[in-house]
Motif scaffolding. Structure first.
Motif, PDB file in Angstrom:
ATOM      1  N   UNK A 139      -3.231  -8.199  31.616  1.00 45.37           N
ATOM      2  CA  UNK A 139      -3.228  -9.447  30.857  1.00 45.37           C
ATOM      3  C   UNK A 139      -3.141  -9.159  29.362  1.00 45.37           C
ATOM      4  N   UNK A 140      -2.298  -9.911  28.673  1.00 49.17           N
ATOM      5  CA  UNK A 140      -2.145  -9.729  27.225  1.00 49.17           C
ATOM      6  C   UNK A 140      -2.947 -10.809  26.508  1.00 49.17           C
ATOM      7  N   UNK A 141      -3.649 -10.390  25.481  1.00 54.38           N
ATOM      8  CA  UNK A 141      -4.526 -11.306  24.754  1.00 54.38           C
ATOM      9  C   UNK A 141      -3.751 -12.506  24.198  1.00 54.38           C
ATOM     10  N   UNK A 142      -4.376 -13.670  24.286  1.00 56.38           N
ATOM     11  CA  UNK A 142      -3.758 -14.916  23.825  1.00 56.38           C
ATOM     12  C   UNK A 142      -4.611 -15.531  22.732  1.00 56.38           C
ATOM     13  N   UNK A 143      -3.988 -16.424  21.960  1.00 52.89           N
ATOM     14  CA  UNK A 143      -4.755 -17.338  21.122  1.00 52.89           C
ATOM     15  C   UNK A 143      -4.229 -18.743  21.399  1.00 52.89           C
ATOM     16  N   UNK A 144      -4.491 -19.672  20.515  1.00 58.19           N
ATOM     17  CA  UNK A 144      -4.085 -21.043  20.811  1.00 58.19           C
ATOM     18  C   UNK A 144      -2.568 -21.192  20.887  1.00 58.19           C
ATOM     19  N   UNK A 145      -1.851 -20.220  20.341  1.00 59.64           N
ATOM     20  CA  UNK A 145      -0.388 -20.266  20.403  1.00 59.64           C
ATOM     21  C   UNK A 145       0.178 -19.490  21.574  1.00 59.64           C
ATOM     22  N   UNK A 146      -0.683 -19.080  22.496  1.00 61.61           N
ATOM     23  CA  UNK A 146      -0.207 -18.335  23.667  1.00 61.61           C
ATOM     24  C   UNK A 146      -0.316 -16.840  23.460  1.00 61.61           C
TER      25      UNK A 146
ATOM     26  N   UNK B 277      -8.279 -15.831  35.089  1.00 65.32           N
ATOM     27  CA  UNK B 277      -8.433 -14.621  34.273  1.00 65.32           C
ATOM     28  C   UNK B 277      -7.854 -13.404  34.984  1.00 65.32           C
ATOM     29  N   UNK B 278      -6.979 -12.682  34.308  1.00 64.46           N
ATOM     30  CA  UNK B 278      -6.445 -11.425  34.840  1.00 64.46           C
ATOM     31  C   UNK B 278      -7.491 -10.345  34.579  1.00 64.46           C
ATOM     32  N   UNK B 279      -8.011  -9.706  35.615  1.00 66.49           N
ATOM     33  CA  UNK B 279      -9.087  -8.727  35.391  1.00 66.49           C
ATOM     34  C   UNK B 279      -8.684  -7.657  34.371  1.00 66.49           C
ATOM     35  N   UNK B 280      -9.582  -7.415  33.437  1.00 64.80           N
ATOM     36  CA  UNK B 280      -9.338  -6.365  32.441  1.00 64.80           C
ATOM     37  C   UNK B 280      -9.740  -5.012  33.015  1.00 64.80           C
TER      38      UNK B 280
ATOM     39  N   UNK C  24     -14.438 -16.504  29.277  1.00 59.80           N
ATOM     40  CA  UNK C  24     -14.138 -17.471  30.340  1.00 59.80           C
ATOM     41  C   UNK C  24     -14.988 -18.717  30.130  1.00 59.80           C
ATOM     42  N   UNK C  25     -14.685 -19.441  29.063  1.00 61.06           N
ATOM     43  CA  UNK C  25     -15.509 -20.580  28.656  1.00 61.06           C
ATOM     44  C   UNK C  25     -14.679 -21.860  28.650  1.00 61.06           C
TER      45      UNK C  25
ATOM     46  N   UNK D 169      -4.866 -15.289  30.615  1.00 64.28           N
ATOM     47  CA  UNK D 169      -5.118 -16.366  31.574  1.00 64.28           C
ATOM     48  C   UNK D 169      -3.760 -16.753  32.146  1.00 64.28           C
ATOM     49  N   UNK D 170      -3.546 -16.476  33.403  1.00 63.55           N
ATOM     50  CA  UNK D 170      -2.229 -16.732  33.982  1.00 63.55           C
ATOM     51  C   UNK D 170      -2.384 -17.549  35.257  1.00 63.55           C
ATOM     52  N   UNK D 171      -1.287 -17.741  35.964  1.00 62.96           N
ATOM     53  CA  UNK D 171      -1.283 -18.655  37.097  1.00 62.96           C
ATOM     54  C   UNK D 171      -1.415 -17.846  38.389  1.00 62.96           C
ATOM     55  N   UNK D 172      -2.616 -17.848  38.985  1.00 67.24           N
ATOM     56  CA  UNK D 172      -2.869 -16.935  40.104  1.00 67.24           C
ATOM     57  C   UNK D 172      -2.051 -17.240  41.353  1.00 67.24           C
ATOM     58  N   UNK D 173      -1.550 -18.473  41.490  1.00 66.55           N
ATOM     59  CA  UNK D 173      -0.699 -18.745  42.650  1.00 66.55           C
ATOM     60  C   UNK D 173       0.521 -17.833  42.622  1.00 66.55           C
ATOM     61  N   UNK D 174       0.885 -17.385  41.429  1.00 64.84           N
ATOM     62  CA  UNK D 174       1.995 -16.438  41.316  1.00 64.84           C
ATOM     63  C   UNK D 174       1.493 -14.998  41.190  1.00 64.84           C
TER      64      UNK D 174
END
Lengths: 506, 506
Positions: free
Chosen positions: A183-190, A455-458, A475-476, A165-170
């Protein structure tokens, strides 16, 4: 390997990371001549070579900025917000003494920024991040800085890495000229270092082309998830970058908005001691550990002064610095005089000074922390009790990441994996999210950013595991800002609770 | 062909001019959502969607600009320069009434610029140039505007057209991504329409690829030659652009620095009458004749306020406008609040107003005209009498173009054309120019820009005539600015005269 003049760090050759555009760029011949002229030893040189209007024709004699006073027994941000605190006027003069005069600020300038402003920011950067061997180049804020770096490093067909999940404006920007994202998988710690490594290990250069060589991340208060990378993860990610020859883009607009930081009861009277106390509990940056020169750190005043400042800076190795300067000369030119004058004056002895700026930052951080805490409190009272959503507690930034339990929805559908693409959706989560977003907006009058936006498309080209849970089914989330007033936050949470109740009972 | 809502002009489809990058650019998904939100009809909508810091946290309550007063019996520029004229303070307020408040100026803004500033500049543009059907987008000055247009239109391998002596700070930029330049022959009146047509007629698409589709020009006080295109040439060039489907980039920083303009003895008291009198003798712009929408006009405050303003605007057709806005969203973001606030306030009833700005421009133009005349006077007295050089009398801008008679030099060499490349040098003019430049600088202490810096390299691919005089043999000029003080100009000309005397007698 080279050793710099101080012998304090090693700088490795990273020129193979440059895009062909960056490599092909030749110096502007006019600047070349101006450089030759500037090196001329004649003392009384008369120049009729350049095209600068004479400074006596600038229609500015003084620019004044009325800003909060930050020194005092009061809290600067709180008292400024409620109008009770005293103001102070910072001056930029044409002819009187100041840190960066109108006369020096308004001619055409060097690409990296005016010397006085660059020195002020380099000195601040050294004080805060102590980079091993880096240089400061001014930007028009992080959008400008980041997109310039994309051009610096990106070749058509390249894959860049970022949070899933990244910043699409960039991330949207370089798509137009053929950069793709993983996109690299994240958890609550990024971002999860092991997942980053997995992508690099598994990368099939025959099928996919050059292995990704750029990692773009927002390490504090990540946009949109609000996560902050721990020191341990930072070290692991930097080690992976060294092993796999990655360049790290450290986009860090929220660095000074870190929360739950141990703070002394009283502010030390000695400025140096105060600055030490201010910075020491802040998390170490990637820049600070960058012995190789593979980190480009991107700082901005947008979140801590105001977005309209359009002023920031990139700290990087010398090669990238020079190439970014050439690109600046070939595009935007250095930033506006107004912002450079204000920042230089503000950080100088005529303004807040560095310690005053740190007082402002500290006060601002506590203000945002109170807003965050207020949101979390209302959320727990109003929303969590519905049983349909939970929220994280971000350690920095401006966003919380609200997780909605769509599996509890009566119309929720799940299909087991029957083979085929491991990234194809197996639930209707995305549709339900869209429906919820629209109902919240149109019926309940409250809007959030749906996680699908980020969401960065997989692609099954690099996601091969059939036990993989597709991002489209994850995407919840809703991104909510706590940057607003208490009134807005409270109203928003109450409406969210009501909206969720109705949505889940339809 | 489309007809616009007013039915006043035809707008043709020019989308085939867009680069693949411009065509591939998709809207930023975040902005997409924000647009959906902005169209929501709920009156009491609570937004927790965006990432703007709350305006109560901006550390600015007021910004004040001390500028010259322009209304009065005195000449604004002269009295400001010598310190005798009164000053006036223009204010931007957070909460008090003004044309563009701090509160509205400092959030993240729309790509084309803040509405108030855009309206002020669109209204000024309409008043001055009356474009048939165009839109205004703010830039960070002309470098930013021009290089954005290069990206908008330029595809790797494209040839762009420009004056044979052009401004390398701009022409250099797109070289890095594969744009090449064709210089069009000039005379004292600037680019020669028939020569432009000749290149287009002769263009061999099999050998050279796509026929050039972009013409970049500086029509007033051209940099470096100082030439201004006559109305007749403008009409011819526009007709050629229509016939050959060219896009014209009208880079016009010196438009308001036009000289020898008939002027009334007294300034009319009625502002509208004054503005009419001010603008009517100025030469018609390409923009004003652009019924097709094939002109992109690029304006800036750099030469008439100060370079450090870093503020300007592009006026273009709607398609190009939208694509430039998308690109701005994907790169620099809209300009800084400071410049937009100042310009909006300055043009408003709280500042100089439009007529006051025109008073400033008129006064500035007369100031530069006096500087030009002073240079010409000293030149005639000191330099022309040597018999080694002559100078033009530019109708606009900041530069004179000094022609040096290198054929009089004892070491000058000419070889007749013996076949081979028609663009290869047949004289040692370039070497002598370099030698003169260096001697003037190192021995006589005066510097000019040598014409070689500005020469667009010729190529026998499109220069085929064996009677052609190679540009390298026509690099016999020095560009001199008259933007400096009288002291500098006088000293510079005296040193030039002495330098020429010695150089030609060696």
């Amino acid at each position: 390997m080279q050793t710099d003049s101080n012998g304090t760090s090693n700088v490795i050759d990273l020129s193979h990371h440059l895009s062909s555009e960056a490599r092909n760029r030749v110096a502007n011949p006019v600047k070349d001549i101006l450089r030759v002229i500037s090196e001329c030893s004649v003392t009384d040189l008369v120049s009729m070579a350049n095209g600068d209007p004479h400074h006596s024709l600038y229609p500015f004699r003084q620019v004044m900025y009325e800003v909060p006073s930050v020194q005092g027994p009061f809290d600067p941000v709180t008292s400024w917000r409620n109008g009770s605190g005293p103001a102070q006027t910072i001056h930029s003069y044409k002819d009187q003494e100041c840190a960066l005069s109108i006369r020096n600020a308004f001619p055409y300038g060097r690409a990296a920024g005016l010397q006085q402003c660059r020195e002020a920011l380099a000195s601040f950067t050294n004080l805060m991040f102590a980079p091993p061997n880096h240089h400061v180049l001014l930007t028009l804020g992080n959008s400008d800085g980041i997109t310039k770096i994309f051009r610096l490093l990106g070749e058509k067909g390249d894959y860049f890495l970022t949070d899933e999940f990244s910043f699409p404006s960039m991330t949207n920007c370089p798509l137009a000229y053929g950069i793709k994202w993983v996109g690299i998988k994240m958890d609550s710690g990024g971002i999860i270092p092991e997942e980053l490594e997995k992508v690099l290990v598994k990368w099939d250069e025959v099928k996919l082309g050059r292995r990704p060589h750029v990692l773009y991340i927002i390490p504090v208060g990540q946009n949109p998830t609000g996560s902050t990378l721990s020191v341990d993860r930072r070290k692991k990610i930097y080690a992976i970058a060294q092993q796999w020859d990655l360049i790290i883009m450290e986009d860090d607009p929220y660095y000074f908005l870190q929360y739950d930081i141990p703070q002394k009861d009283s502010t030390p009277a000695d400025p140096d001691e105060f600055i030490r106390d201010f910075k020491s509990p802040l998390i170490p940056t990637f820049l600070s550990m960058d012995v190789d020169g593979r980190v480009l750190r991107i700082d901005t005043f947008s979140k801590v002064l105001a977005p309209g400042m359009r002023l920031g800076w990139i700290t990087s190795n010398e090669l990238f610095h020079q190439k970014l300067a050439d690109y600046t000369d070939s595009s935007t030119m250095p930033p506006h005089a107004f912002g450079q004058m204000f920042v230089t004056e503000m950080l100088s002895e005529h303004g807040w000074k560095v310690e005053g700026y740190c007082l402002w930052l500290q006060s601002l951080r506590l203000d945002y922390q109170r807003r965050r805490d207020f949101l979390l409190e209302v959320f727990r009272r109003e929303v969590e009790t519905t049983g349909y959503a939970s929220v994280n507690c971000p350690e920095g930034g401006m966003f919380v990441w609200i997780e909605v339990f769509f599996e509890k929805h009566p119309r929720h559908i799940t299909e087991p994996y029957h083979g085929g693409s491991p990234v194809a959706a197996r639930t209707n989560t995305e549709l339900l999210l869209k429906e919820l977003f629209e109902k919240l907006m149109n019926i309940h009058g409250v809007v959030f950013m749906p996680s699908s936006t980020f969401a960065i498309p997989e692609d099954s080209l690099w996601v091969e595991d059939d036990r993989h849970l597709p991002l489209r089914d994850r995407c919840r989330f809703l991104r909510a800002t706590f940057g607003g007033t208490e009134e807005i936050i409270e109203k928003g949470m109450i409406r969210l609770a009501k909206g969720l109740q109705e949505f889940f009972q339809d």
